[in-house]
Design a protein around this motif. Structure first.
Motif, PDB file in Angstrom:
ATOM      1  N   ASN A   1       0.811  -1.222   0.000  1.00 34.23           N
ATOM      2  CA  ASN A   1       0.000   0.000   0.000  1.00 34.23           C
ATOM      3  C   ASN A   1       0.844   1.273   0.000  1.00 34.23           C
ATOM      4  O   ASN A   1       0.448   2.270   0.600  1.00 34.23           O
ATOM      5  N   ASP A   2       1.988   1.246  -0.617  1.00 33.07           N
ATOM      6  CA  ASP A   2       2.914   2.385  -0.678  1.00 33.07           C
ATOM      7  C   ASP A   2       3.302   2.909   0.699  1.00 33.07           C
ATOM      8  O   ASP A   2       3.808   4.029   0.814  1.00 33.07           O
ATOM      9  N   SER A   3       3.088   2.131   1.760  1.00 38.07           N
ATOM     10  CA  SER A   3       3.351   2.655   3.094  1.00 38.07           C
ATOM     11  C   SER A   3       4.190   1.735   3.979  1.00 38.07           C
ATOM     12  O   SER A   3       4.682   2.178   5.007  1.00 38.07           O
TER      13      SER A   3
ATOM     14  N   ASN B   1       9.256 -15.225  -4.007  1.00 31.22           N
ATOM     15  CA  ASN B   1       8.524 -16.152  -4.855  1.00 31.22           C
ATOM     16  C   ASN B   1       7.928 -15.418  -6.059  1.00 31.22           C
ATOM     17  O   ASN B   1       7.327 -14.363  -5.914  1.00 31.22           O
ATOM     18  N   ASN B   2       8.086 -15.970  -7.243  1.00 33.56           N
ATOM     19  CA  ASN B   2       7.617 -15.320  -8.472  1.00 33.56           C
ATOM     20  C   ASN B   2       6.102 -15.308  -8.629  1.00 33.56           C
ATOM     21  O   ASN B   2       5.577 -14.627  -9.491  1.00 33.56           O
ATOM     22  N   SER B   3       5.375 -16.049  -7.816  1.00 32.82           N
ATOM     23  CA  SER B   3       3.924 -16.119  -7.972  1.00 32.82           C
ATOM     24  C   SER B   3       3.215 -14.866  -7.447  1.00 32.82           C
ATOM     25  O   SER B   3       2.032 -14.680  -7.692  1.00 32.82           O
ATOM     26  N   LEU B   4       3.923 -14.006  -6.729  1.00 31.60           N
ATOM     27  CA  LEU B   4       3.310 -12.786  -6.219  1.00 31.60           C
ATOM     28  C   LEU B   4       3.228 -11.737  -7.316  1.00 31.60           C
ATOM     29  O   LEU B   4       4.123 -11.598  -8.134  1.00 31.60           O
ATOM     30  N   GLU B   5       2.116 -11.003  -7.318  1.00 31.63           N
ATOM     31  CA  GLU B   5       1.910  -9.957  -8.313  1.00 31.63           C
ATOM     32  C   GLU B   5       1.383  -8.703  -7.644  1.00 31.63           C
ATOM     33  O   GLU B   5       0.860  -8.754  -6.523  1.00 31.63           O
ATOM     34  N   LYS B   6       1.498  -7.587  -8.349  1.00 27.28           N
ATOM     35  CA  LYS B   6       0.952  -6.327  -7.855  1.00 27.28           C
ATOM     36  C   LYS B   6      -0.550  -6.466  -7.626  1.00 27.28           C
ATOM     37  O   LYS B   6      -1.228  -7.219  -8.318  1.00 27.28           O
ATOM     38  N   ASN B   7      -1.049  -5.712  -6.653  1.00 24.44           N
ATOM     39  CA  ASN B   7      -2.468  -5.640  -6.295  1.00 24.44           C
ATOM     40  C   ASN B   7      -3.011  -6.936  -5.718  1.00 24.44           C
ATOM     41  O   ASN B   7      -4.232  -7.087  -5.612  1.00 24.44           O
TER      42      ASN B   7
END
Length: 126
Positions: free
Chosen positions: A80-82, A92-98
């Motif tokens: 959350n930019d914070s 781990n490569n399975s993580l994505e934005k949002n």
């Protein structure tokens, strides 16, 4: 002669105790249980209101923080930019934005310029 043996033994014992005190094992944050569990906006709000009291409460403590991934790199994630979370190993490569994520880590401070809480030794819980 007997006094010298006792003095040498006391010096050896004191050296051993001093060495073990100075060179303690490092904390394994991944195996520790979290003291606090909160969202990224909650902890950021606490730090932005009063940095000194928040540092007294959270500094060097293990916490779990949840929120949306706003930025992801090979060794760090921003939630959350914070909340900036630094990992010891590659992520781990399975993580994505949002994506929603829960991360456990040790609070190392607050960057008032970027308005981010900093965590290190992070691990992904969910």
């Amino acid at each position: 002669m007997r006094k010298w043996i006792i003095i040498v033994l006391i010096a050896l014992v004191a050296s051993y105790i001093g060495y073990n005190y100075i060179y303690q094992d490092h904390r394994n944050i991944e195996k520790e249980s979290a003291i606090f569990t909160m969202t990224s906006s909650e902890i950021t709000q606490l730090f932005s209101k009063d940095i000194e009291s928040a540092e007294k409460q959270f500094l060097n403590k293990t916490i779990e923080v949840s929120g949306l991934i706003s930025e992801i790199n090979t060794n760090d994630i921003t939630i959350n930019d914070s909340v900036f979370c630094q990992f010891l190993n590659t992520i781990n490569n399975s993580l994505e934005k949002n994506n929603t994520v829960i991360i456990k880590g040790r609070v190392i401070g607050y960057d008032d310029l970027l308005e981010q809480v900093k965590l290190d030794q992070c691990s992904i819980i969910k």
